[in-house]
Design a protein around this motif. Structure first.
Motif, PDB file in Angstrom:
ATOM      1  N   LEU A   1       3.657   5.217  -3.289  1.00 12.57           N
ATOM      2  CA  LEU A   1       3.081   3.867  -3.281  1.00 12.57           C
ATOM      3  C   LEU A   1       3.550   3.077  -2.059  1.00 12.57           C
ATOM      4  O   LEU A   1       2.790   2.270  -1.509  1.00 12.57           O
ATOM      5  CB  LEU A   1       3.459   3.135  -4.571  1.00 12.57           C
TER       6      LEU A   1
ATOM      7  N   VAL B   1       1.586   0.196 -13.449  1.00 16.41           N
ATOM      8  CA  VAL B   1       0.911   1.224 -14.240  1.00 16.41           C
ATOM      9  C   VAL B   1       1.731   2.512 -14.249  1.00 16.41           C
ATOM     10  O   VAL B   1       1.892   3.155 -15.293  1.00 16.41           O
ATOM     11  CB  VAL B   1      -0.505   1.500 -13.683  1.00 16.41           C
ATOM     12  N   ALA B   2       2.283   2.886 -13.096  1.00 15.89           N
ATOM     13  CA  ALA B   2       3.060   4.123 -12.977  1.00 15.89           C
ATOM     14  C   ALA B   2       4.309   4.072 -13.846  1.00 15.89           C
ATOM     15  O   ALA B   2       4.626   5.039 -14.552  1.00 15.89           O
ATOM     16  CB  ALA B   2       3.435   4.367 -11.520  1.00 15.89           C
TER      17      ALA B   2
ATOM     18  N   VAL C   1      -2.352  -4.363  -4.542  1.00 19.04           N
ATOM     19  CA  VAL C   1      -2.803  -3.058  -5.038  1.00 19.04           C
ATOM     20  C   VAL C   1      -1.630  -2.125  -5.329  1.00 19.04           C
ATOM     21  O   VAL C   1      -1.514  -1.601  -6.445  1.00 19.04           O
ATOM     22  CB  VAL C   1      -3.795  -2.408  -4.043  1.00 19.04           C
ATOM     23  N   PRO C   2      -0.698  -1.882  -4.378  1.00 19.09           N
ATOM     24  CA  PRO C   2       0.443  -1.010  -4.697  1.00 19.09           C
ATOM     25  C   PRO C   2       1.340  -1.569  -5.795  1.00 19.09           C
ATOM     26  O   PRO C   2       1.879  -0.808  -6.600  1.00 19.09           O
ATOM     27  CB  PRO C   2       1.202  -0.921  -3.364  1.00 19.09           C
TER      28      PRO C   2
ATOM     29  N   LEU D   1      -0.327  -0.785  -9.069  1.00 14.99           N
ATOM     30  CA  LEU D   1      -0.212   0.648  -9.354  1.00 14.99           C
ATOM     31  C   LEU D   1       1.218   1.012  -9.760  1.00 14.99           C
ATOM     32  O   LEU D   1       1.424   1.914 -10.578  1.00 14.99           O
ATOM     33  CB  LEU D   1      -0.635   1.456  -8.130  1.00 14.99           C
TER      34      LEU D   1
END
Length: 292
Positions: free
Chosen positions: A173, A143-144, A136-137, A140
């Motif tokens: 994150l 995406v970030a 998950v992190p 992300l």
């Protein structure tokens, strides 16, 4: 017009200006303000239309924290400020992490490996959900990085502000990863609705993984703090005091490299932890077959 020697110095100064932007987050406007000249005057200097005045060169040398002779003779003292001085380190990580695009490829590769491990461990909910805490992190983060490149960086002119966004998101994150690891059991119970007994088992990979996650958060935090330390003059601190910290660029220069090693180790430890649990079928099998 400049002489060939003067033009060579102007080209050298052009590189140093790029280095000041890269390492210290200084825009051309910042540099012109320190030199006491206008943007058009700087462009004329760099394009060879007019020659640098001696006073301006001395101010620029002071800004770079080198001697005037270093700029005129291109000594070794300038190498730390050239924008390409991180190249040719001789490692595969340099090639992979040499740009933001390379970082996206690197983190995407790790995320794909985590997905493969997640589905590979479908019979072991314990390892599977532990892997999910990292997936998950990592997703992300991809995406970030992408959003920063297309939405934030194009409208922000200061590297100082860009770094605040980038390092703050990375630090957030990393804290999210630590939160997921700490509350893994509670999250696992919610996701499995309490139907998998193996989620309550001790996973010997948790200790090393938690330590690696702390390292990731520590690197992010220090990079963020270093960014503020390197730009104290932007926060109202006297420039003479602030310039002492302009060369504090260790985490900025090596951030991707410092992060890549523990990130790779996280994936490796997750895989080793799954293999270790798979080779201990009695414990897993007993708990999975326990009355529900």
């Amino acid at each position: 017009m400049q002489t060939p020697e003067e033009y060579e110095v102007s080209q050298r100064i052009g590189l140093l200006i790029k280095g000041l932007k890269h390492k210290r987050g200084m825009s051309r406007e910042d540099i012109c303000r320190h030199l006491g000249i206008g943007m058009r005057t700087l462009d004329n200097y760099l394009n060879g239309v007019s020659s640098f005045k001696l006073g301006t060169l001395m101010k620029f040398a002071d800004l770079c924290r080198v001697k005037l002779a270093d700029i005129l003779d291109d000594t070794e003292a300038l190498s730390r400020l050239y924008p390409d001085n991180m190249k040719n380190k001789g490692s595969i990580l340099t090639l992979i992490l040499g740009s933001a695009f390379g970082v996206i490829i690197f983190e995407s590769t790790l995320f794909i490996l985590l997905l493969v491990l997640f589905f590979y461990a479908y019979k072991d909910k314990n390892s599977q959900l532990l892997t999910l805490c990292f997936a998950v992190p990592y997703f992300l983060a991809i995406v970030a990085i992408y959003m920063l490149r297309i939405a934030i960086f194009p409208v922000v002119e200061s590297y100082f502000i860009e770094n605040i966004f980038a390092f703050s998101i990375q630090f957030s994150l990393s804290l999210l990863l630590l939160f997921l690891l700490k509350h893994r059991i509670e999250i696992a119970i919610i996701l499995t609705r309490g139907k998998s007994a193996s989620v309550f088992e001790k996973n010997y990979a948790e200790g090393p993984l938690y330590f690696l996650a702390i390292i990731l958060a520590f690197v992010d935090f220090l990079a963020l703090m270093e960014n503020f330390l390197r730009n104290l003059d932007r926060m109202g601190i006297n420039e003479e005091t602030a310039k002492v910290f302009w060369e504090v660029t260790f985490f900025y220069d090596y951030f991707a490299y410092l992060k890549s090693v523990p990130m790779l180790l996280c994936v490796a430890v997750l895989y080793i932890g799954f293999i270790a649990r798979r080779n201990a079928p009695l414990q897993v099998g007993y708990l999975e077959s326990a009355p529900k």
